[in-house]
Design a protein around this motif. Structure first.
Motif, PDB file in Angstrom:
ATOM      1  N   UNK A 132       0.722  -1.175  -0.121  1.00  0.00           N
ATOM      2  CA  UNK A 132       0.019  -0.186   0.008  1.00  0.00           C
ATOM      3  C   UNK A 132       0.934   1.181   0.019  1.00  0.00           C
ATOM      4  N   UNK A 144       3.006   4.543  -0.864  1.00  0.00           N
ATOM      5  CA  UNK A 144       2.850   5.461  -1.910  1.00  0.00           C
ATOM      6  C   UNK A 144       4.350   5.973  -2.319  1.00  0.00           C
ATOM      7  N   UNK A 184      11.445  14.419   7.522  1.00  0.00           N
ATOM      8  CA  UNK A 184      10.676  15.567   7.604  1.00  0.00           C
ATOM      9  C   UNK A 184       9.807  16.096   6.492  1.00  0.00           C
ATOM     10  N   UNK A 185      10.043  15.215   5.199  1.00  0.00           N
ATOM     11  CA  UNK A 185       9.782  15.849   4.115  1.00  0.00           C
ATOM     12  C   UNK A 185       8.964  14.849   3.292  1.00  0.00           C
ATOM     13  N   UNK A 186       8.709  13.853   3.783  1.00  0.00           N
ATOM     14  CA  UNK A 186       8.003  12.720   2.884  1.00  0.00           C
ATOM     15  C   UNK A 186       6.568  12.525   2.955  1.00  0.00           C
ATOM     16  N   UNK A 187       6.107  12.494   1.646  1.00  0.00           N
ATOM     17  CA  UNK A 187       4.597  12.442   1.644  1.00  0.00           C
ATOM     18  C   UNK A 187       4.020  11.356   2.268  1.00  0.00           C
ATOM     19  N   UNK A 188       2.774  11.539   2.692  1.00  0.00           N
ATOM     20  CA  UNK A 188       1.898  10.568   3.443  1.00  0.00           C
ATOM     21  C   UNK A 188       1.908   9.385   2.561  1.00  0.00           C
ATOM     22  N   UNK A 189       2.184   8.113   3.313  1.00  0.00           N
ATOM     23  CA  UNK A 189       1.831   6.643   2.650  1.00  0.00           C
ATOM     24  C   UNK A 189       3.542   6.459   2.219  1.00  0.00           C
ATOM     25  N   UNK A 190       4.390   7.062   2.618  1.00  0.00           N
ATOM     26  CA  UNK A 190       5.882   6.645   2.449  1.00  0.00           C
ATOM     27  C   UNK A 190       6.265   5.535   3.663  1.00  0.00           C
ATOM     28  N   UNK A 191       6.800   4.344   3.045  1.00  0.00           N
ATOM     29  CA  UNK A 191       7.378   3.569   3.913  1.00  0.00           C
ATOM     30  C   UNK A 191       8.794   3.571   3.887  1.00  0.00           C
ATOM     31  N   UNK A 204       7.190   9.260  13.121  1.00  0.00           N
ATOM     32  CA  UNK A 204       6.996   8.053  11.993  1.00  0.00           C
ATOM     33  C   UNK A 204       6.288   7.056  12.801  1.00  0.00           C
ATOM     34  N   UNK A 205       5.133   6.337  12.596  1.00  0.00           N
ATOM     35  CA  UNK A 205       4.529   5.050  13.261  1.00  0.00           C
ATOM     36  C   UNK A 205       5.328   4.081  13.060  1.00  0.00           C
ATOM     37  N   UNK A 243       4.298   1.219  11.863  1.00  0.00           N
ATOM     38  CA  UNK A 243       3.881   0.425  10.768  1.00  0.00           C
ATOM     39  C   UNK A 243       4.505   0.768   9.485  1.00  0.00           C
ATOM     40  N   UNK A 244       5.290   2.100   9.460  1.00  0.00           N
ATOM     41  CA  UNK A 244       5.889   2.849   8.266  1.00  0.00           C
ATOM     42  C   UNK A 244       7.285   2.340   8.410  1.00  0.00           C
TER      43      UNK A 244
END
Lengths: 325, 161
Positions: A117, A119, A190-197, A219-220, A222-223
């Motif tokens: 999932x 991005x 600090x600059x990663x778009x949401x959904x970045x793992x 960062x949670x 899960x990422x």
């Protein structure tokens, strides 16, 4: 290596394994060599998930090495091995291989897979940690997924630097010292778009600091994905006793001696491989008592359950552990 | 309907590079009230309901945000679940989302026969008529986070001749 190629005793971690032939050996750097294995009859090999590793048998031991390919319909499995002079001997054995040697090789095992999932995939590697991350980068390039890589290596000693440049172009950031890496990492985290793992592989202290900084920056878990290569040195620990309920034997585990070594010297045959708390082979069922978990294999929940112990590194919080052995 | 405390004048987007807490309230709910974000920067979004325009607006705010952000969704179940489903598609994981769901309120029933969603106030275990195919649907607590609704299936089908 011809002598070991003829061995008939297969390491327990290698059940259902493949007997493959070395098809090429290429020096990446002075201390890192890439070795490819192929089917002796040229048949296609089982596909694998990016970030997977192979277990390769050498002499009586076996060791894990990350696959560097993208994994779809491979005809070869390629690993890159750093020569470690004072290791258990696996890397020296790998470096002694030459084309035509036959080696017992496990099917690929996945423990560092890309998130379906995601991005964007933020890949971070230091030194020989490039190997599973290169697999991710190749997979991303093959399937058009978005990926970037921060690769920390000393000038002139980085493996697969050209591969990484070719695969990632401007999405590759190379760092050749820890300070520049720290700056790059803070900016990237600090600059990663949401959904970045995030995927990190390298020495234990390197991975720990990357993961800690990521968590500090929100960062949670899960990422965050990491692949352990080597475990940090563990202290000798306290002595304890184990009661093997099925065998009806009670054994003392002195400080500085592992539970696995104690079981082995009592004549028990415990499947094991890395002996560092990483691979999960030596899991033993716990019936009573709280293990002092020191492995990297079990999840936090599994550790809290206190029903399994990795007997190569873990010890006991209680004076006695009862095992179903 | 959207009155965001830190919203740009354009009414879409959000603060570029935002990594604080985004509180999203639907209807009369107030996501910010329940959530103490000590010192963390925050954006408040308020929508009448989770209609396509509101969800597009939310997605646009998320597109400008960066990893580290936390999202709070508050309001009636149908709206909160629709929003949770939309943000999961944006790649957000459970740990990034806090759901403050009203205990009562409309639910979405997803018809297993025609895939139309019907919103209802009926309680779990009761029947509802599908607004897509007019089948009388019954629904249990079988919930889909992807669809943001409960599975509705033909009531009394096993009794039919």
């Amino acid at each position: 290596m011809t002598a070991t190629a003829l061995q008939t005793k297969v390491h327990p971690a290698l059940e259902g394994s493949l007997l493959l032939e070395v098809t090429s050996v290429r020096a990446q750097t002075n201390s890192i060599t890439s070795i490819s294995f192929g089917h002796p009859l040229g048949e296609q090999l089982p596909s694998y998930v990016p970030g997977s590793h192979l277990v390769v048998q050498y002499g009586t031991g076996a060791n894990s090495y990350s696959l560097t390919g993208a994994g779809s319909a491979p005809t070869e499995y390629t690993i890159s091995v750093l020569r470690v002079e004072d290791g258990a001997g696996g890397s020296l054995a790998m470096h002694a291989l030459s084309v035509g040697d036959r080696v017992q090789v496990s099917r690929p095992r996945s423990a560092f897979a890309p998130a379906a999932t995601a991005k964007h995939h933020l890949l971070i590697a230091a030194g020989i940690g490039i190997t599973p991350v290169l697999s991710h980068a190749r997979y991303a390039a093959e399937w058009g997924a978005s990926a970037s890589l921060i690769y920390v290596h000393r000038p002139g000693t980085g493996a697969h630097v050209e591969d990484a440049r070719e695969l990632l172009g401007s999405d590759l950031t190379e760092c050749t010292d820890r300070n520049s890496f720290r700056e790059v990492l803070t900016t990237k985290l600090t600059t990663q778009k949401l959904g970045t793992h995030l995927y990190v592989c390298g020495p234990t202290d390197f991975m720990d600091s990357v993961l800690e900084q990521a968590r500090d920056l929100g960062w949670p878990k899960g990422l965050l994905h990491s692949e352990a290569f080597s475990a940090a040195a563990l202290d000798d620990g306290q002595p304890f006793a184990v009661n093997l309920v099925r065998s009806g034997v009670k054994l003392d585990v002195p400080a500085g001696v592992s539970l696995l070594e104690t079981l082995e010297s009592a004549g028990l045959n415990i499947p094991n491989m890395c002996r560092k708390g990483i691979c999960g082979e030596c899991a033993a069922p716990v019936l009573r008592g709280a293990p002092q978990h020191r492995d990297l294999y079990l999840t936090d929940q599994e550790k809290a359950d206190n029903t399994t112990i990795m007997c190569c590194v873990s010890r006991s919080l209680d004076k006695e552990l009862e095992l179903d052995l | 309907m959207r009155t965001a405390s830190q919203s740009p004048a354009t009414g879409t987007g959000g603060e570029p590079g935002f990594r604080g807490v985004i509180s999203v309230s639907f209807g009369a709910a107030d996501a910010s009230a329940d959530h103490d974000a000590d010192g963390v920067s925050r954006q408040d979004l308020r929508f009448a309901s989770a209609n396509p325009e509101a969800l597009a607006n939310l997605r646009s705010v998320l597109a400008h945000s960066r990893v580290g952000v936390r999202l709070v969704l508050a309001g009636p179940p149908a709206d909160v679940h629709a929003a949770a489903s939309a943000v999961a598609v944006c790649g957000l994981v459970d740990e990034e989302i806090t759901i403050l769901c009203d205990e009562v309120g409309p639910r979405v029933i997803f018809c297993g026969h025609c895939h139309t969603s019907t919103t209802t106030d009926h309680a779990i275990g009761t029947d509802v008529v599908c607004q897509g195919c007019a089948t009388t649907l019954t629904f249990t607590d079988h919930f889909s986070r992807r669809v943001g609704g409960y599975l509705g299936f033909s009531a009394h089908a096993e009794e039919a001749a």
